[in-house]
Design a protein around this motif. Sequence first.
Motif, PDB file in Angstrom:
ATOM      1  N   LEU A 272      51.812 -24.050  -5.384  1.00  0.00           N
ATOM      2  CA  LEU A 272      51.952 -22.591  -5.445  1.00  0.00           C
ATOM      3  C   LEU A 272      50.590 -21.916  -5.564  1.00  0.00           C
ATOM      4  O   LEU A 272      50.332 -20.893  -4.915  1.00  0.00           O
ATOM      5  CB  LEU A 272      52.843 -22.214  -6.627  1.00  0.00           C
ATOM      6  N   VAL A 273      49.709 -22.484  -6.366  1.00  0.00           N
ATOM      7  CA  VAL A 273      48.351 -21.941  -6.496  1.00  0.00           C
ATOM      8  C   VAL A 273      47.624 -21.997  -5.162  1.00  0.00           C
ATOM      9  O   VAL A 273      46.876 -21.074  -4.799  1.00  0.00           O
ATOM     10  CB  VAL A 273      47.577 -22.713  -7.586  1.00  0.00           C
ATOM     11  N   ASP A 274      47.846 -23.054  -4.415  1.00  0.00           N
ATOM     12  CA  ASP A 274      47.221 -23.179  -3.094  1.00  0.00           C
ATOM     13  C   ASP A 274      47.678 -22.079  -2.141  1.00  0.00           C
ATOM     14  O   ASP A 274      47.005 -21.813  -1.129  1.00  0.00           O
ATOM     15  CB  ASP A 274      47.544 -24.555  -2.485  1.00  0.00           C
ATOM     16  N   GLU A 275      48.811 -21.465  -2.440  1.00  0.00           N
ATOM     17  CA  GLU A 275      49.301 -20.323  -1.656  1.00  0.00           C
ATOM     18  C   GLU A 275      48.856 -18.994  -2.256  1.00  0.00           C
ATOM     19  O   GLU A 275      49.390 -17.933  -1.929  1.00  0.00           O
ATOM     20  CB  GLU A 275      50.831 -20.362  -1.580  1.00  0.00           C
ATOM     21  N   ASN A 276      47.873 -19.061  -3.154  1.00  0.00           N
ATOM     22  CA  ASN A 276      47.312 -17.873  -3.826  1.00  0.00           C
ATOM     23  C   ASN A 276      48.332 -17.150  -4.703  1.00  0.00           C
ATOM     24  O   ASN A 276      48.249 -15.928  -4.897  1.00  0.00           O
ATOM     25  CB  ASN A 276      46.726 -16.901  -2.795  1.00  0.00           C
ATOM     26  N   LEU A 277      49.288 -17.916  -5.221  1.00  0.00           N
ATOM     27  CA  LEU A 277      50.246 -17.355  -6.173  1.00  0.00           C
ATOM     28  C   LEU A 277      49.791 -17.678  -7.586  1.00  0.00           C
ATOM     29  O   LEU A 277      48.924 -18.525  -7.814  1.00  0.00           O
ATOM     30  CB  LEU A 277      51.637 -17.932  -5.913  1.00  0.00           C
ATOM     31  N   ASN A 278      50.387 -16.992  -8.551  1.00  0.00           N
ATOM     32  CA  ASN A 278      49.963 -17.125  -9.940  1.00  0.00           C
ATOM     33  C   ASN A 278      51.166 -17.392 -10.850  1.00  0.00           C
ATOM     34  O   ASN A 278      51.519 -16.560 -11.694  1.00  0.00           O
ATOM     35  CB  ASN A 278      49.236 -15.850 -10.380  1.00  0.00           C
ATOM     36  N   PRO A 279      51.813 -18.547 -10.689  1.00  0.00           N
ATOM     37  CA  PRO A 279      52.964 -18.851 -11.544  1.00  0.00           C
ATOM     38  C   PRO A 279      52.516 -19.326 -12.923  1.00  0.00           C
ATOM     39  O   PRO A 279      51.332 -19.612 -13.145  1.00  0.00           O
ATOM     40  CB  PRO A 279      53.639 -19.994 -10.786  1.00  0.00           C
ATOM     41  N   LEU A 280      53.461 -19.420 -13.818  1.00  0.00           N
ATOM     42  CA  LEU A 280      53.263 -20.086 -15.100  1.00  0.00           C
ATOM     43  C   LEU A 280      54.078 -21.367 -15.091  1.00  0.00           C
ATOM     44  O   LEU A 280      55.181 -21.399 -14.549  1.00  0.00           O
ATOM     45  CB  LEU A 280      53.727 -19.189 -16.252  1.00  0.00           C
ATOM     46  N   THR A 281      53.542 -22.412 -15.679  1.00  0.00           N
ATOM     47  CA  THR A 281      54.324 -23.638 -15.762  1.00  0.00           C
ATOM     48  C   THR A 281      55.294 -23.547 -16.936  1.00  0.00           C
ATOM     49  O   THR A 281      55.066 -22.845 -17.914  1.00  0.00           O
ATOM     50  CB  THR A 281      53.429 -24.871 -15.959  1.00  0.00           C
ATOM     51  N   THR A 282      56.399 -24.252 -16.806  1.00  0.00           N
ATOM     52  CA  THR A 282      57.337 -24.460 -17.898  1.00  0.00           C
ATOM     53  C   THR A 282      57.419 -25.974 -18.112  1.00  0.00           C
ATOM     54  O   THR A 282      56.875 -26.735 -17.299  1.00  0.00           O
ATOM     55  CB  THR A 282      58.735 -23.911 -17.562  1.00  0.00           C
ATOM     56  N   PRO A 283      58.079 -26.437 -19.153  1.00  0.00           N
ATOM     57  CA  PRO A 283      58.175 -27.887 -19.325  1.00  0.00           C
ATOM     58  C   PRO A 283      58.811 -28.599 -18.146  1.00  0.00           C
ATOM     59  O   PRO A 283      58.503 -29.765 -17.886  1.00  0.00           O
ATOM     60  CB  PRO A 283      59.040 -28.020 -20.585  1.00  0.00           C
ATOM     61  N   THR A 284      59.684 -27.907 -17.384  1.00  0.00           N
ATOM     62  CA  THR A 284      60.406 -28.577 -16.303  1.00  0.00           C
ATOM     63  C   THR A 284      60.276 -27.869 -14.958  1.00  0.00           C
ATOM     64  O   THR A 284      61.103 -28.059 -14.068  1.00  0.00           O
ATOM     65  CB  THR A 284      61.902 -28.688 -16.657  1.00  0.00           C
ATOM     66  N   GLY A 285      59.243 -27.063 -14.783  1.00  0.00           N
ATOM     67  CA  GLY A 285      59.089 -26.380 -13.505  1.00  0.00           C
ATOM     68  C   GLY A 285      58.064 -25.270 -13.580  1.00  0.00           C
ATOM     69  O   GLY A 285      56.960 -25.446 -14.108  1.00  0.00           O
ATOM     70  N   PHE A 286      58.431 -24.097 -13.053  1.00  0.00           N
ATOM     71  CA  PHE A 286      57.510 -22.962 -13.070  1.00  0.00           C
ATOM     72  C   PHE A 286      58.309 -21.674 -13.158  1.00  0.00           C
ATOM     73  O   PHE A 286      59.536 -21.655 -12.996  1.00  0.00           O
ATOM     74  CB  PHE A 286      56.627 -22.954 -11.809  1.00  0.00           C
ATOM     75  N   MET A 287      57.601 -20.583 -13.406  1.00  0.00           N
ATOM     76  CA  MET A 287      58.273 -19.290 -13.480  1.00  0.00           C
ATOM     77  C   MET A 287      57.305 -18.184 -13.099  1.00  0.00           C
ATOM     78  O   MET A 287      56.088 -18.314 -13.199  1.00  0.00           O
ATOM     79  CB  MET A 287      58.821 -19.040 -14.896  1.00  0.00           C
ATOM     80  N   PHE A 288      57.896 -17.094 -12.629  1.00  0.00           N
ATOM     81  CA  PHE A 288      57.175 -15.861 -12.394  1.00  0.00           C
ATOM     82  C   PHE A 288      57.783 -14.805 -13.310  1.00  0.00           C
ATOM     83  O   PHE A 288      58.953 -14.441 -13.162  1.00  0.00           O
ATOM     84  CB  PHE A 288      57.302 -15.403 -10.936  1.00  0.00           C
ATOM     85  N   LYS A 289      56.991 -14.322 -14.260  1.00  0.00           N
ATOM     86  CA  LYS A 289      57.444 -13.220 -15.095  1.00  0.00           C
ATOM     87  C   LYS A 289      57.620 -11.980 -14.226  1.00  0.00           C
ATOM     88  O   LYS A 289      57.007 -11.839 -13.165  1.00  0.00           O
ATOM     89  CB  LYS A 289      56.418 -12.937 -16.196  1.00  0.00           C
ATOM     90  N   GLU A 290      58.453 -11.058 -14.690  1.00  0.00           N
ATOM     91  CA  GLU A 290      58.752  -9.891 -13.866  1.00  0.00           C
ATOM     92  C   GLU A 290      57.497  -9.081 -13.535  1.00  0.00           C
ATOM     93  O   GLU A 290      57.339  -8.580 -12.408  1.00  0.00           O
ATOM     94  CB  GLU A 290      59.807  -9.017 -14.548  1.00  0.00           C
ATOM     95  N   ASP A 291      56.564  -8.967 -14.500  1.00  0.00           N
ATOM     96  CA  ASP A 291      55.335  -8.214 -14.230  1.00  0.00           C
ATOM     97  C   ASP A 291      54.487  -8.907 -13.165  1.00  0.00           C
ATOM     98  O   ASP A 291      53.832  -8.242 -12.357  1.00  0.00           O
ATOM     99  CB  ASP A 291      54.523  -8.039 -15.511  1.00  0.00           C
ATOM    100  N   GLU A 292      54.493 -10.230 -13.158  1.00  0.00           N
ATOM    101  CA  GLU A 292      53.721 -10.973 -12.161  1.00  0.00           C
ATOM    102  C   GLU A 292      54.347 -10.808 -10.773  1.00  0.00           C
ATOM    103  O   GLU A 292      53.627 -10.739  -9.766  1.00  0.00           O
ATOM    104  CB  GLU A 292      53.634 -12.449 -12.529  1.00  0.00           C
ATOM    105  N   ILE A 293      55.669 -10.759 -10.704  1.00  0.00           N
ATOM    106  CA  ILE A 293      56.320 -10.533  -9.414  1.00  0.00           C
ATOM    107  C   ILE A 293      55.912  -9.171  -8.856  1.00  0.00           C
ATOM    108  O   ILE A 293      55.584  -9.039  -7.672  1.00  0.00           O
ATOM    109  CB  ILE A 293      57.854 -10.637  -9.557  1.00  0.00           C
TER     110      ILE A 293
END
Length: 383
Positions: A272-293
């Motif tokens: 996801l970072v390689d696609e210039n996105l800015n997710p947050l990791t979780t213990p079992t995946g990733f997430m985009f907070k509403e403000d980040e979206i």
Amino acid sequence: MSITLDEVKRREKGLRIINSKVRNDGIDSLIDLTGLAGGFDVTPEDISLLETYAGPAVFEDRIQELGVAHMGGQKVLPLNRTTSGIAATIITLVKPGTKIVHYLAKEPGHPSIPRTASLVGADYVEYTNLDDFKIDDNTSLVVITGTTMDLEVISEDDFRQVIDMAKEKDIVVFVDDASGARIRRAVYNQPTAIDMGADLSVTSTDKLMEGPRGGLMAGSSELIDRIKLTVNQYGLEAQPPLVVGMIKGLEKYSPERIKEAFKQKDELYQKLVDENLNPLTTPTGFMFKEDEIKREVEKRGVKTDIDADVIATVYSMLLIDNYNIVTIPAVGMPGASKTVRIDWSAKDADKLSMDDMVRAIVDVFDKTVSVIKENNIEAVLYE
């Protein structure tokens, strides 16, 4: 956290999309990555016992055996919702004019806690910093959230310190361990809440396990029996279909899938970072907070004064409509977090590759931009 009629109507739209996909392409066409897929893996023999009296009589010993093994304590209490257990505990143990203090990794806690505090006439305060945490003399209940709605986990040291502070004042400790009963233990190797000294703990039987949407509370026999009386008075108990579903979910549960997702999350994050996105990791995946979206949408050339929670729900709705990927903002209960969270431990994650997942995430950001530019939000969310 307030709940609006708009949230109810948005959820209805999300469920209509799912209904259409199931009717046209079958249930297996859905890719549920919420971590809340649940399940009712029951047999014909189980179904024959789903009666008012036969079911409870037959299933009681097994749910006690499995529930205590999963959560600790002397006894468990099956509930129709985790929220029911929270409400029943507060109604049973908290007196008017006293205080509930709540420690968690990040605000807010589950809305049922302050709502029931208000219902019984108690004060309520949340703490996210141990340096600020205090227990007044009129405190009647200490609540700990083991893992927040966005899967942020408190440390075992903090957990134990809050329990010790409560025990010094002889105050009951109640743990909202909805997903924590699995995340904390499978990923962070923490003990059960009861084994750390909590008096009561409740978990959701559909979070990170293949059980139905219900609640399971553990604790001492004395406390569980007191709360059970309240549960029965208010009709909050789990009926036989839920209980047998819980039994099947507990029988099937293994921490290995969660542990594997924990190992893979960094690879997914990097894609996801390689696609210039800015997710947050979780213990079992990733997430985009509403403000980040919202920031990502604006980065793609559209400035808007639309609230971030609305944009996040549009994004989630488009994920279902275009890629059959189910996330919480579009279909979660009103009041739920609007974070778009992908749980890579969900069994449906096997239906797509990481690269397929990333392509869908990127494309739906572009589609969300188009919806905003075309002023088509109402149609996406309601029509």
